[in-house]
Write an enzyme that holds these catalytic residues in place. Structure first.
Site, PDB file in Angstrom:
ATOM      1  N   ASP A 289       0.774  -1.228  -0.009  1.00  0.00           N
ATOM      2  CA  ASP A 289       0.006  -0.011   0.063  1.00  0.00           C
ATOM      3  C   ASP A 289       0.739   1.266   0.042  1.00  0.00           C
ATOM      4  O   ASP A 289       2.202   1.354   0.173  1.00  0.00           O
ATOM      5  CB  ASP A 289      -1.111   0.113   1.301  1.00  0.00           C
ATOM      6  CG  ASP A 289      -2.251  -0.812   0.934  1.00  0.00           C
ATOM      7  OD1 ASP A 289      -2.414  -1.113   0.083  1.00  0.00           O
ATOM      8  OD2 ASP A 289      -2.858  -1.106   1.906  1.00  0.00           O
TER       9      ASP A 289
ATOM     10  N   TYR B  99       6.795 -10.009   6.988  1.00  0.00           N
ATOM     11  CA  TYR B  99       6.464  -8.589   7.058  1.00  0.00           C
ATOM     12  C   TYR B  99       7.318  -8.311   8.544  1.00  0.00           C
ATOM     13  O   TYR B  99       6.966  -9.162   9.495  1.00  0.00           O
ATOM     14  CB  TYR B  99       5.207  -8.340   7.283  1.00  0.00           C
ATOM     15  CG  TYR B  99       4.524  -8.230   5.744  1.00  0.00           C
ATOM     16  CD1 TYR B  99       4.549  -7.215   4.915  1.00  0.00           C
ATOM     17  CD2 TYR B  99       4.058  -9.313   5.302  1.00  0.00           C
ATOM     18  CE1 TYR B  99       4.078  -7.090   3.792  1.00  0.00           C
ATOM     19  CE2 TYR B  99       3.493  -9.470   3.985  1.00  0.00           C
ATOM     20  CZ  TYR B  99       3.382  -8.064   3.247  1.00  0.00           C
ATOM     21  OH  TYR B  99       2.967  -7.919   1.893  1.00  0.00           O
TER      22      TYR B  99
END
EC number: 5.4.99.12
Lengths: 246, 246
Positions: free
Chosen positions: B52, B110
């Protein structure tokens, strides 16, 4: 009037430097704009010294006078609420009215951050040097800078400053794993002095000069005999100390 | 045609995200623009997944096909010479033409970086949480996320994705002194899953939920029972692994 000593940190990436000037936004202009809003009138701020465009500060010290009655530490919250997020008020305290951020500074510490690979996350905050560097040779070069010297060879010649004698108390190279930094503690520094010292020490590290050449460069008092001026974005004004040195 | 596997890092601060879209510059558009210049024609790039706006990557993996005959590692130099300095090509290698950056990904890692004070130098790269956090409680909450679960409660409901079952192999909290980060290794992650997991675990850390509430949230399969979506700029796609998991 009360005098406030204010310590700020800033990311210099998006600024034309510390000091107010006709073109470009500056740290001083941002701080003074917020103080003007708080006071309803112009407030003049005095800093320990300027920093150039793209140079950072972890502990720049300022002073200003105020008629506001709020406790000094409330200035920190008020400033941080209104300052842009790349300038941060760290602490504030009331001092004697004789305190002067510039003339009272006894020692300053600068750091200069180097890395040997490219990291997009550090592009504005460390300088990448891809040629091999000999850390031992650089440490020897730094040792030659310590002491009281005429630093004419390591300063910009444009202004005819009276006295170019300064004292460096500490000059070291610290390896942090992914990066290394030079750390200089001195009585004060001439314009661009740290960046020229770093550029020259890096030239020693890559083999262009010998560590003992630093002595010769100091003796010659000529900017042309030292190395290049290292880029601004690796440099941090780390802290300013106002206590007397023994 | 040869297939190249390319690993890149990027600072997502100034991008509207990874994937090409009508408004706003994207990582994909920058990489494809450079490859188009090198090839004299459009080159389509496939990534392991999107990130994003304002989300970063330390090891995003892409693939593309090329008719150029140069060695794979020359792409790294060529790309870095032309890419903006917030996108960095880390490595490139020729793979089988069956390699697929998205479908071949077996595990992704992540990280999400938190700090408890404000640092202007980290404003785009770590999220500041000023309320007190109980690290032990957060570690207990993370343990409940490990395993194979239906993560419907931890994903954005807008798209009717078929299957919301994913496996998390590792979920830990690492303290680094000035900061801490969450580290998640999983088979794959739903849209916004990491940010919702982080937002929820932070709520456990501040005492809003109990660590064992994570089990209930997973069981309810309802986005509304989990915590908020943590902001994008603390999140890093850290690496993508294509080797079979035992």
């Amino acid at each position: 009037m009360r005098r406030i000593k204010l310590t700020i940190a800033y990311d210099g990436t998006n600024y034309a430097g510390y000091q107010v000037q006709p073109n470009g936004n500056t740290i001083q202009a941002e701080v003074e704009a917020v103080l003007a809003r708080m006071h309803g009138q112009r407030v003049k701020v005095v800093a320990s010294g300027r920093t150039d465009a793209r140079v950072h500060a972890k502990g720049q010290v300022l002073h200003f006078d105020t008629h506001l009655q709020m406790p000094a530490d409330r200035f920190v919250k008020a400033l941080n609420a209104m300052l842009p997020d790349d300038i941060h008020a760290c602490s504030a305290e009331e001092t004697e009215t004789s305190f002067h951020a510039r003339y009272g500074a006894k020692r300053k510490e600068y750091r200069y951050v180097i890395r040997q690979d490219v990291d997009p996350f550090r592009r504005h905050h460390a300088v990448t040097v891809t040629y091999p560097l000999d850390v031992e040779r650089m440490r020897q070069a730094l040792a030659h800078l310590v002491g009281t010297h005429d630093f004419t060879s390591f300063s910009v010649t444009k202004a005819e400053v009276e006295d170019r004698v300064r004292t460096i108390y500490e000059a070291e190279l610290v390896e942090t794993g992914e990066e290394m930094y030079f750390r200089f503690v001195g009585s004060g520094f001439l314009y661009n002095q740290v960046r020229i010292m770093v550029g020259t020490v890096l030239d020693v590290g890559r083999g262009k000069y010998e560590p003992r050449d630093i002595e010769r460069m100091l003796a010659e008092k000529d900017r042309r005999v030292a190395g290049i001026t290292a880029p601004p974005h690796g440099l941090y004004l780390w802290n300013v100390n106002y206590e007397k040195v023994d």
